[in-house]
Design a protein around this motif. Structure first.
Motif, short mmCIF file in Angstrom:
data_model
loop_
_atom_site.label_atom_id
_atom_site.label_comp_id
_atom_site.label_asym_id
_atom_site.label_seq_id
_atom_site.Cartn_x
_atom_site.Cartn_y
_atom_site.Cartn_z
N VAL A 110 0.82 -1.28 -0.07
CA VAL A 110 0.01 0.03 -0.17
C VAL A 110 0.94 1.29 0.03
O VAL A 110 0.30 2.26 -0.07
N GLU A 111 2.19 0.99 0.22
CA GLU A 111 3.13 2.14 0.17
C GLU A 111 4.22 1.89 -0.68
O GLU A 111 5.31 1.47 -0.28
N PRO A 112 3.98 2.29 -2.25
CA PRO A 112 5.02 1.45 -2.97
C PRO A 112 6.32 1.88 -2.80
O PRO A 112 6.62 3.23 -2.66
N ASN A 281 3.44 -1.39 18.83
CA ASN A 281 2.90 0.11 19.20
C ASN A 281 2.73 0.81 17.87
O ASN A 281 3.13 2.04 17.83
N PHE A 282 2.79 0.28 16.81
CA PHE A 282 2.55 0.86 15.25
C PHE A 282 3.81 2.07 15.18
O PHE A 282 4.74 1.83 15.46
N LYS A 283 3.27 3.20 14.57
CA LYS A 283 4.15 4.19 14.39
C LYS A 283 4.73 4.63 15.53
O LYS A 283 6.19 5.02 15.52
N PRO A 340 1.63 22.46 7.65
CA PRO A 340 0.42 21.73 7.17
C PRO A 340 0.66 20.36 6.60
O PRO A 340 1.78 20.23 5.68
N GLN A 341 -0.20 19.69 6.44
CA GLN A 341 -0.17 18.53 5.36
C GLN A 341 -0.93 18.96 4.18
O GLN A 341 -1.92 19.11 4.39
N CYS A 342 -0.27 19.01 3.09
CA CYS A 342 -0.91 19.31 1.92
C CYS A 342 -1.03 17.84 0.86
O CYS A 342 -0.30 17.13 1.04
N ILE A 376 0.60 16.63 14.41
CA ILE A 376 -0.13 15.68 13.61
C ILE A 376 0.75 14.86 12.91
O ILE A 376 0.26 14.09 12.02
N GLY A 377 1.95 14.44 13.41
CA GLY A 377 2.62 13.31 13.30
C GLY A 377 3.35 13.37 11.84
O GLY A 377 4.45 12.44 11.78
N THR A 378 3.23 14.16 10.98
CA THR A 378 4.09 14.31 9.82
C THR A 378 4.31 15.82 9.40
O THR A 378 3.44 16.69 9.98
N VAL A 485 -12.58 5.15 6.86
CA VAL A 485 -11.63 4.22 7.84
C VAL A 485 -10.62 5.05 8.54
O VAL A 485 -10.21 4.89 9.93
N GLN A 486 -10.06 6.00 7.70
CA GLN A 486 -9.09 6.92 8.36
C GLN A 486 -9.51 7.74 9.56
O GLN A 486 -9.04 7.62 10.70
N LEU A 487 -10.86 8.22 9.25
CA LEU A 487 -11.31 9.16 10.25
C LEU A 487 -11.62 8.33 11.45
O LEU A 487 -11.77 8.77 12.76
N LEU A 623 -3.78 0.88 7.80
CA LEU A 623 -2.76 1.64 7.24
C LEU A 623 -3.90 2.28 6.12
O LEU A 623 -4.40 1.74 5.33
N THR A 624 -3.55 3.63 5.80
CA THR A 624 -4.30 4.31 4.80
C THR A 624 -3.49 3.95 3.32
O THR A 624 -2.40 4.02 3.35
N SER A 625 -4.43 3.29 2.40
CA SER A 625 -3.69 3.04 1.27
C SER A 625 -3.52 3.92 0.41
O SER A 625 -4.00 5.02 0.17
O1 LIG Z 1 2.67 0.21 12.31
C1 LIG Z 1 2.78 1.14 11.50
C2 LIG Z 1 1.85 2.06 11.13
C3 LIG Z 1 1.93 3.01 10.20
N1 LIG Z 1 3.11 3.59 10.31
C4 LIG Z 1 3.43 4.85 9.36
O2 LIG Z 1 2.68 5.76 9.81
C5 LIG Z 1 2.43 6.78 8.87
C6 LIG Z 1 0.98 7.11 8.89
O3 LIG Z 1 0.10 6.15 8.45
P1 LIG Z 1 -1.22 6.39 7.40
O4 LIG Z 1 -1.76 5.00 7.16
O5 LIG Z 1 -0.75 7.01 6.43
O6 LIG Z 1 -1.99 7.03 8.39
P2 LIG Z 1 -2.72 8.74 8.30
O7 LIG Z 1 -4.08 8.72 8.81
O8 LIG Z 1 -2.73 9.13 6.86
O9 LIG Z 1 -1.91 9.36 9.26
C7 LIG Z 1 -2.06 10.44 9.73
O10 LIG Z 1 -2.48 10.23 11.31
C8 LIG Z 1 -1.37 9.49 11.98
C9 LIG Z 1 -2.00 9.04 13.31
O11 LIG Z 1 -2.58 10.08 13.68
C10 LIG Z 1 -0.19 10.05 11.97
O12 LIG Z 1 0.56 9.39 12.67
C11 LIG Z 1 0.28 10.51 10.71
O13 LIG Z 1 1.52 11.16 10.82
C12 LIG Z 1 -0.75 11.23 10.19
O14 LIG Z 1 -0.50 11.61 8.64
C13 LIG Z 1 2.76 6.04 7.34
O15 LIG Z 1 3.94 6.78 6.85
C14 LIG Z 1 2.89 4.52 7.87
O16 LIG Z 1 3.81 3.97 7.14
C15 LIG Z 1 4.18 2.78 10.77
O17 LIG Z 1 5.40 3.35 10.56
N2 LIG Z 1 4.04 1.67 11.53
#
Ligand SMILES: O=c1ccn([C@@H]2O[C@H](COP(=O)(O)OP(=O)(O)O[C@H]3O[C@H](CO)[C@@H](O)[C@H](O)[C@H]3O)[C@@H](O)[C@H]2O)c(=O)[nH]1
Ligand SMILES: [Mn+2]
Length: 736
Positions: A110-112, A281-283, A340-342, A376-378, A485-487, A623-625
């Motif tokens: 899902v993340e090429p 613990n994911f990200k 900001p995330q754009c 906001i994580g990124t 699903v993301q929300l 994970l968001t595709s």
């Molecule tokens: O076990 C995991 C799960 C996710 N990720 C990474 O986390 C990022 C965010 O995942 P994504 O599926 O793209 O979720 P989004 O909902 O788009 O992410 C938003 O929401 C997340 C949770 O709030 C924040 O961590 C992100 O920075 C923010 O962009 C991606 O780069 C993933 O590769 C990991 O490294 N490990």
């Protein structure tokens, strides 16, 4: 030390429209009070129909009003920032801190890998001294193809970076750059020649990586690079040793120079250890592993967090961020600078409201006015000290002198790798404060927000910088289900935060400004609002069937507050949407998504959040595709809503839509047959509400009744929803 205006590295401006906004907020709150007053003074008497429905509406309106205060808090004191990088460079160039960039990926499908390395290349080419720049890729997918792609990128970087610097290329993600230049012509022959060469190199690399994605890493490459041997003990993405490779290091004698002989940034690949009996613990887990690993390799004082789809679109953004951290007057209290995330894949009318414009164009500015945006994580630069130790003290001073300048020779590069590997092992965190007090916090699906909140609670400030030239660009979901699903994940994460055992202490901490707290609550209580929205979109419509009025008569003066609140909200959100460059259709789409997210995603967030609280955690991270089928992409381009699969989200949405449709049709039938002379006056508002819900849901009816393409509503969902909605209506009309 000068602290005058002309010395500052950044400037803060207040929102020009703040007085109008405040006037609006105050006037509307008066109207809201009148709505409450109406409810309280007109409660149906005992035995009269609709008493409970009435009280339910009152609760929904009270919550709506309170939640509206949180919403207004974020619009009360917005601020905007400007930086002065031209003052920064002459003053501090020699003392620039080390900057570590963390890129996160978790699944090569899902993340090429091509997307991932484009992001990596875009930040390796930053306009910043290469010897102070280190790029780390955390791969939670533990994929050898991603590793192979990164290896390819490290060779390509030797050509790409000098090309970027020579021709001042922007953006520095090769894919994005080649896309933009495809349509422009240049007279500069030297440039044209170089461009052709570099483009060819890129295409070759792309072909290799895409082939490897399909067929696996070629054995020739495997035997050439020792790094692949680390996959020998690998059994699955959830079960393997730590894999760590320093692909480039500034102190390496050969190989880390570009074709012009200039040093290249450090580049590291890491897939932390995974074992089935250890929670990942994911990200947050990946962040903490990288925090430790990077501390031995480069120990940059500033860290940029990037999701793998978020490439840099502006090579100078790192200096913008430093303008905040290095400001003599206010810099030392800033823990992070959020950009900001754009997104570059959003259509003109933003079908799924994925631009989250209200958050990035408005609310983060509002947070900033009260002490800082949430994290906001990124797209965020953080101060390592703040992430590591959290507590801010008045004595804290900026100190940019590098203490990690220990000599690394090629011999001990291997040792360095081994030493770092141990830091990414599962057992390392046992009986430590990692995930609790140090690093990113565990146990919450919005690890970013909870970590930022903790920093705020410990006295740090943060800054929101929304530059006119955007700094990063990523991929937003392009199908309805992905968005929902993301929300749902975000909503659930905020529920976990609200219910977490840490929360009362942080909220109670005096250091958080009360208005900032209101802003946090606006997000933290996302899921709870689903109940009032659901109530509002079901009960009044059903009660039309019985002719029970739940709103004032159209001739009554009590109508005025209801109309003021509705018209006021519509006008406000429309003006806000248009002023952010949106279209009317975009605003309408946003309104629909607001309804869909509140009634489906946040309902599921609420359920899972509560189940989790009572010990039944549904611990998965969806994970968001970042990729979709061509067919789906085509429909997205045409702004046709995507359903296509049966999902409980769609069942909920379709049931609600059909329920309102049935209520409206039955009412119209009664009106036409003249049974309804009774209703006209007292039912107008209620029928209007139901009518608006029907109009909003038009795309859903089309998906159920009209469309033939693959994205239509699956028949099973349509049948299920029709049955439920119809039964509810009949039951309500006949028996209630
Ligand atoms: O076990 C995991 C799960 C996710 N990720 C990474 O986390 C990022 C965010 O995942 P994504 O599926 O793209 O979720 P989004 O909902 O788009 O992410 C938003 O929401 C997340 C949770 O709030 C924040 O961590 C992100 O920075 C923010 O962009 C991606 O780069 C993933 O590769 C990991 O490294 N490990
Ligand atoms: Mn994402």
């Amino acid at each position: 030390m000068g602290s005058g205006e002309e010395n500052s590295l950044f400037e803060t401006r207040k929102d020009k429209a703040r007085h109008i906004r405040r006037l609006y907020a105050v006037s509307l709150s008066v109207a809201i009070c009148f709505v409450w007053a109406f409810r309280l003074t007109h409660i149906p008497a005992k035995g009269e129909a609709g008493k409970w429905a009435w009280l339910g509406l009152f609760v929904a309106e009270v919550w709506g009003g309170i939640y509206w205060i949180f919403y207004q808090a974020l619009r009360w004191n917005m601020v905007y920032r400007t930086t002065f990088p031209n003052r920064l460079t002459p003053r501090y160039e020699s003392r620039f801190p080390g900057v570590d960039i963390f890129v996160f990926t978790a699944d090569a499908v899902v993340e090429p890998p091509m997307m991932v390395i484009n992001t990596v290349l875009s930040v390796m080419a930053y306009d910043y001294p290469a010897e102070k720049l280190s790029v780390y890729l955390s791969d939670d997918g533990g994929s050898d193809v991603t590793f192979y792609a990164l290896l390819q990128a490290s060779s390509f970087a030797k050509h790409w970076i000098p090309f970027c610097k020579r021709f001042k290329v922007e953006p520095r993600s090769p894919a994005a750059y080649f896309n933009t230049v495809a349509s422009t012509k240049s007279e500069d022959h030297n440039y044209v020649k170089h461009l052709a060469t570099i483009h060819k190199l890129y295409e070759e690399m792309k072909r290799r990586v895409e082939e490897a994605t399909k067929l696996g890493v070629p054995s020739e490459a495997r035997s050439k690079h020792k790094g692949f041997s680390q996959w020998d003990s690998y059994s699955s993405p959830r079960d393997h040793d730590t894999i760590l490779q320093i692909l480039m290091h500034k102190k390496e004698s050969e190989g880390s120079k570009d074709v012009d002989g200039c040093t290249l940034p450090t580049l590291v690949y890491m897939a932390r250890e995974k074992r089935p009996h250890y929670h990942t613990n994911f990200k947050a887990g990946a962040i903490n592993a990288l925090l430790r690993v990077s501390s031995t390799i480069s120990n940059g004082k500033i860290i940029l967090f990037l999701d793998c789809d978020m490439y840099s679109t502006h090579s100078k953004s790192v200096k913008d961020a430093l303008c905040f951290f290095m400001d003599e007057d206010k810099g030392q209290e800033i823990a992070y600078v959020q950009f900001p995330q754009c997104f570059h894949n959003i259509g003109k009318n933003d079908l799924y409201a994925n631009a989250i414009s209200d958050i990035v164009q408005v609310e983060l500015h509002g947070f900033d006015g009260f002490g800082g945006p949430l994290f906001i994580g990124t797209c965020c630069y953080l101060r390592r000290d703040a992430l590591w130790w959290k507590k801010f003290s008045r004595e804290y001073k900026n100190d940019w002198n590098d203490q990690n300048e220990n000599e690394v020779t090629e011999v001990n590069l291997h040792e360095l790798e081994e030493e770092s590997k141990a830091l990414a092992n599962c057992s390392y965190e046992k009986n430590t404060l990692w995930g609790k007090k140090i690093g990113s916090i565990y146990g919450c699906l919005v690890e970013d927000v909870i970590t930022g909140l903790q920093m705020h609670a410990h006295g740090w400030k943060s800054v929101y910088y929304n530059p006119s030239i955007s700094a990063f660009s990523g991929v937003a979901p392009t199908s309805l289900l992905h968005t929902l699903v993301q929300l749902k994940r975000w909503g659930e994460g905020h529920m976990q935060l609200t219910l977490s055992k840490f929360r009362p202490k942080w909220y109670g901490d005096q250091k958080i400004n009360i208005c900032l707290l209101l802003g946090y609550w606006h997000h933290n209580f996302f899921a709870i609002t689903s109940l009032s929205v659901l109530y509002y979109s079901i009960i009044p419509s059903l009660y039309i069937l019985k002719g029970v009025s739940l709103f004032p008569k159209i001739s009554s003066l009590w109508c005025i507050p209801f109309i003021c609140v509705t018209v006021g909200e519509i006008a406000y959100s429309l003006i806000e949407g248009l002023s952010m460059g949106g279209s009317i259709q975009g605003w309408w789409n946003g309104t629909r998504m607001w309804l869909y997210v509140k009634t489906s995603s946040f309902l599921f967030s609420l359920i899972d959040g509560i189940l989790g609280f009572f010990g039944h955690p549904n611990s998965s991270y969806s994970l968001t595709s970042k990729v979709i089928d061509d067919d789906v992409a085509q429909r997205y381009k045409k702004e046709v809503m995507e359903f296509g699969t049966s999902s409980p989200y769609f069942t909920v949405l379709a049931t609600l839509a059909l329920l309102n449709l049935f209520c409206l049709l039955l009412t119209l039938k009664d009106l036409v047959l003249q049974k309804g002379t009774f209703a006209a006056e007292k039912m107008t508002l209620q029928v209007l509400l139901c009518g608006v819900l029907v109009v909003i849901n038009i795309p859903l009816y089309q998906a159920i009744f009209v469309r033939k393409d693959k994205g239509r509503m699956p028949t099973s969902v349509s049948i299920k929803s029709t049955a439920v909605a119809f039964t509810a209506c009949v039951f309500f009309k006949l028996f209630n």
